[in-house]
Write a protein that holds these residues in place. Sequence first.
Motif, PDB file in Angstrom:
ATOM      1  N   UNK A 164      41.581  52.412  32.760  1.00  0.00           N
ATOM      2  CA  UNK A 164      40.508  51.552  33.279  1.00  0.00           C
ATOM      3  C   UNK A 164      40.442  51.638  34.801  1.00  0.00           C
ATOM      4  N   UNK A 165      41.605  51.758  35.433  1.00  0.00           N
ATOM      5  CA  UNK A 165      41.672  51.818  36.892  1.00  0.00           C
ATOM      6  C   UNK A 165      41.021  53.055  37.481  1.00  0.00           C
ATOM      7  N   UNK A 166      40.849  54.096  36.666  1.00  0.00           N
ATOM      8  CA  UNK A 166      40.175  55.308  37.138  1.00  0.00           C
ATOM      9  C   UNK A 166      38.691  55.013  37.408  1.00  0.00           C
ATOM     10  N   UNK A 167      38.123  54.102  36.620  1.00  0.00           N
ATOM     11  CA  UNK A 167      36.715  53.708  36.828  1.00  0.00           C
ATOM     12  C   UNK A 167      36.620  52.817  38.065  1.00  0.00           C
ATOM     13  N   UNK A 168      37.480  51.801  38.124  1.00  0.00           N
ATOM     14  CA  UNK A 168      37.494  50.893  39.283  1.00  0.00           C
ATOM     15  C   UNK A 168      38.834  50.151  39.294  1.00  0.00           C
ATOM     16  N   UNK A 169      39.401  49.968  40.471  1.00  0.00           N
ATOM     17  CA  UNK A 169      40.711  49.288  40.557  1.00  0.00           C
ATOM     18  C   UNK A 169      40.647  47.871  39.980  1.00  0.00           C
ATOM     19  N   UNK A 170      39.486  47.208  40.079  1.00  0.00           N
ATOM     20  CA  UNK A 170      39.335  45.854  39.516  1.00  0.00           C
ATOM     21  C   UNK A 170      39.522  45.853  37.999  1.00  0.00           C
ATOM     22  N   UNK A 186      42.462  43.656  33.770  1.00  0.00           N
ATOM     23  CA  UNK A 186      42.373  44.184  32.396  1.00  0.00           C
ATOM     24  C   UNK A 186      42.681  43.094  31.353  1.00  0.00           C
ATOM     25  N   UNK A 187      41.781  42.975  30.381  1.00  0.00           N
ATOM     26  CA  UNK A 187      42.010  42.053  29.252  1.00  0.00           C
ATOM     27  C   UNK A 187      42.301  42.864  27.994  1.00  0.00           C
ATOM     28  N   UNK A 188      41.370  43.750  27.659  1.00  0.00           N
ATOM     29  CA  UNK A 188      41.569  44.586  26.472  1.00  0.00           C
ATOM     30  C   UNK A 188      40.656  45.818  26.551  1.00  0.00           C
ATOM     31  N   UNK A 189      40.935  46.770  25.677  1.00  0.00           N
ATOM     32  CA  UNK A 189      40.085  47.958  25.570  1.00  0.00           C
ATOM     33  C   UNK A 189      39.544  48.048  24.152  1.00  0.00           C
ATOM     34  N   UNK A 190      38.249  48.327  24.055  1.00  0.00           N
ATOM     35  CA  UNK A 190      37.645  48.610  22.748  1.00  0.00           C
ATOM     36  C   UNK A 190      37.613  50.129  22.598  1.00  0.00           C
ATOM     37  N   UNK A 191      38.246  50.628  21.546  1.00  0.00           N
ATOM     38  CA  UNK A 191      38.493  52.068  21.424  1.00  0.00           C
ATOM     39  C   UNK A 191      37.916  52.624  20.122  1.00  0.00           C
ATOM     40  N   UNK A 193      37.229  45.467  28.750  1.00  0.00           N
ATOM     41  CA  UNK A 193      36.943  44.067  29.078  1.00  0.00           C
ATOM     42  C   UNK A 193      37.922  43.663  30.180  1.00  0.00           C
ATOM     43  N   UNK A 194      37.394  43.056  31.244  1.00  0.00           N
ATOM     44  CA  UNK A 194      38.266  42.673  32.355  1.00  0.00           C
ATOM     45  C   UNK A 194      37.737  41.401  33.007  1.00  0.00           C
ATOM     46  N   UNK A 195      38.595  40.780  33.791  1.00  0.00           N
ATOM     47  CA  UNK A 195      38.210  39.548  34.496  1.00  0.00           C
ATOM     48  C   UNK A 195      38.937  39.518  35.834  1.00  0.00           C
ATOM     49  N   UNK A 196      38.185  39.478  36.927  1.00  0.00           N
ATOM     50  CA  UNK A 196      38.804  39.436  38.263  1.00  0.00           C
ATOM     51  C   UNK A 196      38.467  38.147  38.946  1.00  0.00           C
TER      52      UNK A 196
END
Length: 364
Positions: free
Chosen positions: A306-312, A317-322, A361-364
């Motif tokens: 996820x960090x490759x897209x954006x450090x935030x 990070x909450x979860x990944x839908x795969x 899914x993320x929350x900053x």
Amino acid sequence: MKAGIVGLPNVGKSTLFNCLSNAKAQSANFPFCTIEPNIGVVNVPDPRLEKLEELVNPERVQPATVDIVDIAGLVKGASKGEGLGNQFLGNIRECNAIIHVLRCFDNDNIVHVDGSVNPIRDKETIDIELQLKDLETVEKRLEKVKKAAKTGNKEAQVEEGLLNRIREALLAAKSARTVVPQTNDEEVLMEGFQLITAKPVLYVCNVDEGAAATGNAYVDQVRELVKDENAEVIVLAVGTEADITELETYEERKMFLEDLGLKEPGSSVLIRAAYKLLNQQTYFTAGVKEVRAWTINIGDTAPKAAGVIHTDFEKGFIRAEVIAYDDYVSYGSESKVKEAGKLRVEGKEYIVKDGDVMHFRFNV
């Protein structure tokens, strides 16, 4: 992450670089034509990306890329500063992997720096110069670490032991990559040494057009020589590849390749091999705005990806839908994958697999 193209002068390095990238390095029939290292950002050919584009029909498509560096030709004595030796060695030290080009074709019009075509001798020339430079580095480090090891410093003793093993290998004309770290501490030390011959390598046998599909006697010699190195050997008619890149239409290129008995350009095979050599893999994001291939290291977790897209994305990070790539293609769309219950929700510990289609899914 960069892969450096190395070899003796006039083996086809700059021509190969021109095939791989849109940058046009000067290419001429004399040594040291490439003085400043040229860096090309090269798209990684991936049929999976084309398939996702077909299914999603996005506004744009962004492939993964790999950085290729064209480095000046090396000659005997480079480790002592001969030719452009010091510059060459500095440039290659900055790369993460080595693409070693060997001349495996006869052509009286192209001068060989040593007077005759002999890929075995050429490989040994390069290997010896790189090994000598690494030996110099190792011996300097050993001088420093021996004093600390004598005082009973455990870390220094581990380092001294590893350096001595590497030194023995180099003195036996073996590369540092043949010395396998035995512990995590040794792995970290090995990486910190930044030794040139510890870098992973693949060999490109530059052949003439007639040997593009099957190779030749020179290629057989190279394969036999490197069979214990755990290194890939790729056969490439670099001059012919250059001609293919000049053709304007896909149909023309396809006909040219068929005439040679090839399914795809050798340069495509090489780019994928370089990507793998750098320990990299791809995951995808797929939406109507963009279908994109993202580059991560093999073994990276979902937050790292996820960090490759954006450090935030990594921080919050909450979860990944795969969705597995094969499931995406099999069901034809994200909504159908969800209906079939094939979309997975993964957490922070998930190790991303090559080809995963992901949404974070993320929350900053």
